[in-house]
Scaffold this motif. Structure first.
Motif, PDB file in Angstrom:
ATOM      1  N   GLY A  77       0.800  -1.219   0.000  1.00  0.00           N
ATOM      2  CA  GLY A  77       0.000   0.000   0.000  1.00  0.00           C
ATOM      3  C   GLY A  77       0.828   1.262   0.000  1.00  0.00           C
ATOM      4  N   GLY A  78       2.139   1.134  -0.224  1.00  0.00           N
ATOM      5  CA  GLY A  78       2.983   2.312  -0.320  1.00  0.00           C
ATOM      6  C   GLY A  78       3.387   2.906   1.013  1.00  0.00           C
ATOM      7  N   LEU A  79       3.271   2.137   2.098  1.00  0.00           N
ATOM      8  CA  LEU A  79       3.630   2.644   3.426  1.00  0.00           C
ATOM      9  C   LEU A  79       5.151   2.648   3.565  1.00  0.00           C
ATOM     10  N   GLU A  80       5.707   3.844   3.742  1.00  0.00           N
ATOM     11  CA  GLU A  80       7.159   4.006   3.744  1.00  0.00           C
ATOM     12  C   GLU A  80       7.771   3.568   5.074  1.00  0.00           C
ATOM     13  N   VAL A  81       8.951   2.967   4.986  1.00  0.00           N
ATOM     14  CA  VAL A  81       9.627   2.414   6.159  1.00  0.00           C
ATOM     15  C   VAL A  81      10.850   3.261   6.500  1.00  0.00           C
ATOM     16  N   THR A  82      10.995   3.604   7.770  1.00  0.00           N
ATOM     17  CA  THR A  82      12.172   4.312   8.259  1.00  0.00           C
ATOM     18  C   THR A  82      13.155   3.302   8.852  1.00  0.00           C
ATOM     19  N   GLY A  83      14.313   3.799   9.278  1.00  0.00           N
ATOM     20  CA  GLY A  83      15.300   2.912   9.874  1.00  0.00           C
ATOM     21  C   GLY A  83      14.780   2.218  11.118  1.00  0.00           C
ATOM     22  N   ARG A  84      14.118   2.980  11.975  1.00  0.00           N
ATOM     23  CA  ARG A  84      13.622   2.380  13.220  1.00  0.00           C
ATOM     24  C   ARG A  84      12.513   1.360  12.922  1.00  0.00           C
ATOM     25  N   MET A  85      11.745   1.588  11.856  1.00  0.00           N
ATOM     26  CA  MET A  85      10.735   0.604  11.462  1.00  0.00           C
ATOM     27  C   MET A  85      11.394  -0.653  10.902  1.00  0.00           C
ATOM     28  N   LEU A  86      12.502  -0.463  10.186  1.00  0.00           N
ATOM     29  CA  LEU A  86      13.244  -1.611   9.662  1.00  0.00           C
ATOM     30  C   LEU A  86      13.725  -2.482  10.813  1.00  0.00           C
ATOM     31  N   ALA A  87      14.117  -1.861  11.915  1.00  0.00           N
ATOM     32  CA  ALA A  87      14.539  -2.615  13.098  1.00  0.00           C
ATOM     33  C   ALA A  87      13.395  -3.469  13.625  1.00  0.00           C
ATOM     34  N   THR A  88      12.204  -2.896  13.667  1.00  0.00           N
ATOM     35  CA  THR A  88      11.029  -3.653  14.123  1.00  0.00           C
ATOM     36  C   THR A  88      10.723  -4.808  13.181  1.00  0.00           C
ATOM     37  N   LEU A  89      10.852  -4.564  11.860  1.00  0.00           N
ATOM     38  CA  LEU A  89      10.613  -5.630  10.893  1.00  0.00           C
ATOM     39  C   LEU A  89      11.573  -6.793  11.115  1.00  0.00           C
ATOM     40  N   ALA A  90      12.846  -6.463  11.287  1.00  0.00           N
ATOM     41  CA  ALA A  90      13.851  -7.512  11.506  1.00  0.00           C
ATOM     42  C   ALA A  90      13.504  -8.337  12.742  1.00  0.00           C
ATOM     43  N   GLN A  91      13.128  -7.656  13.819  1.00  0.00           N
ATOM     44  CA  GLN A  91      12.766  -8.361  15.046  1.00  0.00           C
ATOM     45  C   GLN A  91      11.522  -9.229  14.840  1.00  0.00           C
ATOM     46  N   THR A  92      10.509  -8.658  14.183  1.00  0.00           N
ATOM     47  CA  THR A  92       9.249  -9.381  13.982  1.00  0.00           C
ATOM     48  C   THR A  92       9.451 -10.649  13.166  1.00  0.00           C
ATOM     49  N   TYR A  93      10.220 -10.527  12.076  1.00  0.00           N
ATOM     50  CA  TYR A  93      10.432 -11.688  11.216  1.00  0.00           C
ATOM     51  C   TYR A  93      11.284 -12.755  11.902  1.00  0.00           C
ATOM     52  N   VAL A  94      12.329 -12.324  12.590  1.00  0.00           N
ATOM     53  CA  VAL A  94      13.199 -13.297  13.272  1.00  0.00           C
ATOM     54  C   VAL A  94      12.435 -14.007  14.386  1.00  0.00           C
ATOM     55  N   GLU A  95      11.585 -13.265  15.111  1.00  0.00           N
ATOM     56  CA  GLU A  95      10.785 -13.883  16.175  1.00  0.00           C
ATOM     57  C   GLU A  95       9.844 -14.934  15.598  1.00  0.00           C
ATOM     58  N   ALA A  96       9.257 -14.619  14.424  1.00  0.00           N
ATOM     59  CA  ALA A  96       8.358 -15.589  13.788  1.00  0.00           C
ATOM     60  C   ALA A  96       9.119 -16.846  13.400  1.00  0.00           C
ATOM     61  N   ILE A  97      10.284 -16.671  12.780  1.00  0.00           N
ATOM     62  CA  ILE A  97      11.098 -17.814  12.358  1.00  0.00           C
ATOM     63  C   ILE A  97      11.532 -18.641  13.563  1.00  0.00           C
ATOM     64  N   SER A  98      11.960 -17.960  14.627  1.00  0.00           N
ATOM     65  CA  SER A  98      12.451 -18.645  15.831  1.00  0.00           C
ATOM     66  C   SER A  98      11.350 -19.446  16.521  1.00  0.00           C
ATOM     67  N   SER A  99      10.096 -18.984  16.367  1.00  0.00           N
ATOM     68  CA  SER A  99       8.981 -19.685  17.007  1.00  0.00           C
ATOM     69  C   SER A  99       8.370 -20.749  16.097  1.00  0.00           C
ATOM     70  N   GLY A 100       9.011 -20.968  14.941  1.00  0.00           N
ATOM     71  CA  GLY A 100       8.536 -21.996  14.031  1.00  0.00           C
ATOM     72  C   GLY A 100       7.398 -21.564  13.133  1.00  0.00           C
TER      73      GLY A 100
END
Length: 620
Positions: free
Chosen positions: A287-310
């Motif tokens: 939808g064109g929602l722009e990502v900042t550096g601090r949002m990129l940090a949240t994305l990295a955490q969110t995705y890694v947490e999902a992977i780590s939890s299977g």
């Protein structure tokens, strides 16, 4: 290492995502802290590919550095996990270029296919441009080594709810809308770029290699990777690099200058960097929602947490996390900014309400901007409405403080200026023939002295009016005791006392009306500022959303024609259905304006705005 909100300075890359001892992934705290400082939009370029193929060299080149990401000169893979380097974008003002160098795929020492898949998926999920680096040529073998692409749909979901039938989630259309642009960098290329005896471009070379093989379905091994690359990546680009130098020199690549390298290699490397700088877009979500550096940090955490939890990483879940975390944070930071800036800039008490209002308007505008820059996907303006409420409260409290400071200072000056008069009254000095005239003169002298005092603030007239009202009874008593005045003269003076008191009261009331009217204007101006800044942001997001959909439609139309020409009619018809669904979404009435309509309904000024504001401040 020094870094700031908009001035990131990293002398070297650091690890963003590390490998754990049990074979999992974890996000590194130091990298998160750096990303957390970046409030600018980020252009994220990630490189993936087999280990020992020269991926890190391209990343160093993009950073404008000779060294940085580890190059290595042995068969051992040097990069483990995903490493990050943030630098000011050389072409896009107020943007940060985030370079991600990933662990080499297919490392024999690792022997973990699933780990490679997750590294590849993380690169896709975090980047706005994905660079795939390989050696030799683009042939069946090279495509087989890129089989990770075919597994993306198994390991990434757009929507976490499989029962959602209303939207066409997890289709190639949805992946194409959110996936990065794709750049294939072919290293040590020794062939001529020719097809059927005619010269071709590197892009044509790539597209020819991605032609589906007749006789096989799109799910057959030979076609699955080709089909996935074409279905998932709307923008594709290819660069072919000849060998940069002889083997002996390449043992020390970090110390080589352009003069030590083959001229054609340097030319292609410069062209590659130029393309990345000019054509890599800022990272956005669906939808064109722009990502900042601090949002990129949240994305990295969110995705890694999902992977780590299977679990399988879901883009919808990531958007939800970004919405909750960053809107709350943006709200808090905006209110804190307003409060601290007002405390720094306002010198209590201000001389007029207009002076105070001007300071408020300027700081509030910046505070709204702080929120707008940090907010994400606030579709119903829930957080911005709360911001509006909290800023109104903060302003109201500061107005109270301004008024009370003015009253306090004015009363103090009243005590000093009228002190001699009070002393004479306590001694009965004016209780004698002619005393009333003396009292009036003494009172007028004190009044004029009080009016000459500076910096008393906007309540100085109110305090004076209240003091003079108290002295009216005293004046009446002195007037009654003054036997030098006739009864008629006393009546004239009594009328004058009443007129003077009424005049002072009217001045005070007029001042209060002016303050109240200004506060009403302030709230109206505040509302308009919220709307204006929100509309600008929405227009930008709507434009990016339009571009996203149009880019997807253009790419799908192109792929549809190619599929039909190659004999894959069923695939072409399926793509037509997806295109029709996307066009239907695009053409829905108010599709791009629906958010704008919510602005007026949620942030609209209440009908009783004027009354409520006046009532609120009348109590002051």
């Amino acid at each position: 290492m020094a870094f700031g909100y908009n001035n990131i300075k990293m002398s070297a890359p650091i690890c963003l995502i590390n490998n754990t001892e049990d074979g999992g992934l974890e996000v590194c705290g130091e990298a998160l802290e750096i990303l957390d400082q970046i409030t600018q939009p980020v252009v994220v370029v990630a490189v993936v590919g087999l280990y020992r193929t020269g991926k890190s060299y391209l990343m160093n080149r993009l950073a404008g550095k000779q060294t940085g990401f580890a190059l290595g000169n042995t068969i051992e893979s040097k990069t483990k996990g995903i490493w990050m380097w943030c630098v000011p974008h050389p072409q896009k003002k107020d943007h940060t270029l985030v370079l991600l160098d990933t662990e080499g795929l297919g490392d024999v020492d690792k022997g973990d296919e699933k780990h490679d898949v997750w590294i590849f998926c993380m690169a896709v999920l975090l980047s706005s441009t994905l660079v795939y680096n390989s050696l030799g040529t683009i042939d069946n073998t090279a495509l087989e080594k890129l089989h990770y692409v075919a597994k993306l749909t198994e390991n990434i979901k757009v929507n976490s709810n499989p029962k959602n039938d209303k939207a066409k989630y997890n289709t190639s259309t949805e992946f194409m809308r959110v996936f990065p642009s794709f750049v294939w960098a072919v290293r040590d290329f020794i062939l001529k770029l020719e097809l059927n005896g005619k010269p071709i471009t590197a892009d044509e070379y790539l597209e020819n290699a991605l032609k589906l093989k007749p006789g096989d379905s799109t799910n057959d091994v030979r076609n699955k990777t080709r089909s996935s690359l074409r279905d998932f990546f709307a923008v594709r680009k290819c660069f072919v690099f000849e060998r940069p130098a002889n083997s002996k020199k390449m043992m020390n690549m970090e110390s080589l200058t352009d003069a030590d390298l083959e001229e054609d290699f340097v030319t292609e490397a410069n062209t590659f960097c130029s393309y990345i700088y000019h054509n890599s877009n800022p990272k956005t979500m669906r939808g064109g929602l722009e990502v900042t550096g601090r949002m990129l940090a949240t994305l990295a955490q969110t995705y890694v947490e999902a992977i780590s939890s299977g679990q399988v990483p879901s883009l919808d879940n990531a958007v939800e996390s970004l919405t909750q975390i960053h809107n709350s944070r943006a709200l808090t930071e905006a209110v804190d900014f307003y409060r601290s800036e007002m405390i720094k800039k306002v010198k209590f008490p201000t001389e007029t309400q207009q002076e105070f209002s001007d300071l408020h308007s300027a700081v509030e505008k910046e505070a709204i901007s702080v929120f707008i820059r940090g907010s994400f996907n606030d579709l119903e303006q829930t957080y911005q409405k709360e911001l509006k409420t909290q800023l109104e409260h903060e302003y109201g409290e500061l107005v109270k403080q301004n008024i009370e400071e003015s009253r306090k200072l004015s009363r103090s000056v009243i005590s000093q200026v009228f002190g001699p008069l009070e002393e004479e009254l306590s001694q009965g000095t004016f209780l004698c023939p002619g005393g009333y005239s003396d009292f009036c003169r003494a009172l007028e002298r004190a009044i004029q002295q009080y009016k000459r005092e500076k910096g008393l603030g906007l309540m100085s007239k109110e305090v004076l009016a209240a003091y003079l009202k108290e002295k009216n009874e005293v004046g009446s008593s002195i007037l009654s005791a003054d036997r030098s005045l006739s009864e008629a003269e006393q009546k004239i003076q009594e009328e004058k006392l009443k007129r003077d008191a009424l005049e002072q009261q009217n001045k005070y009331l007029e001042e209060q009306r002016t303050i109240q009217e200004q506060l009403i204007k302030d709230q109206q101006k505040s509302h308009e500022e919220h709307i204006q800044q929100l509309k600008i942001k929405m227009e930008e997001e709507n434009e990016r959303s339009r571009e996203e959909i149009q880019r997807t439609l253009d790419a799908q139309h192109k792929e549809q024609l190619r599929s039909m020409e190659e004999g894959f009619r069923e695939k072409g018809l399926a793509m037509q259905r997806q295109m029709d669904e996307l066009k239907e979404e695009q053409n829905k009435k108010g599709f791009f304006e629906k958010i704008g309509g919510a602005v007026l309904s949620v942030l609209d000024v209440p009908e009783k705005l004027v009354t409520s504001v006046v009532d609120y401040f009348m109590d002051l």
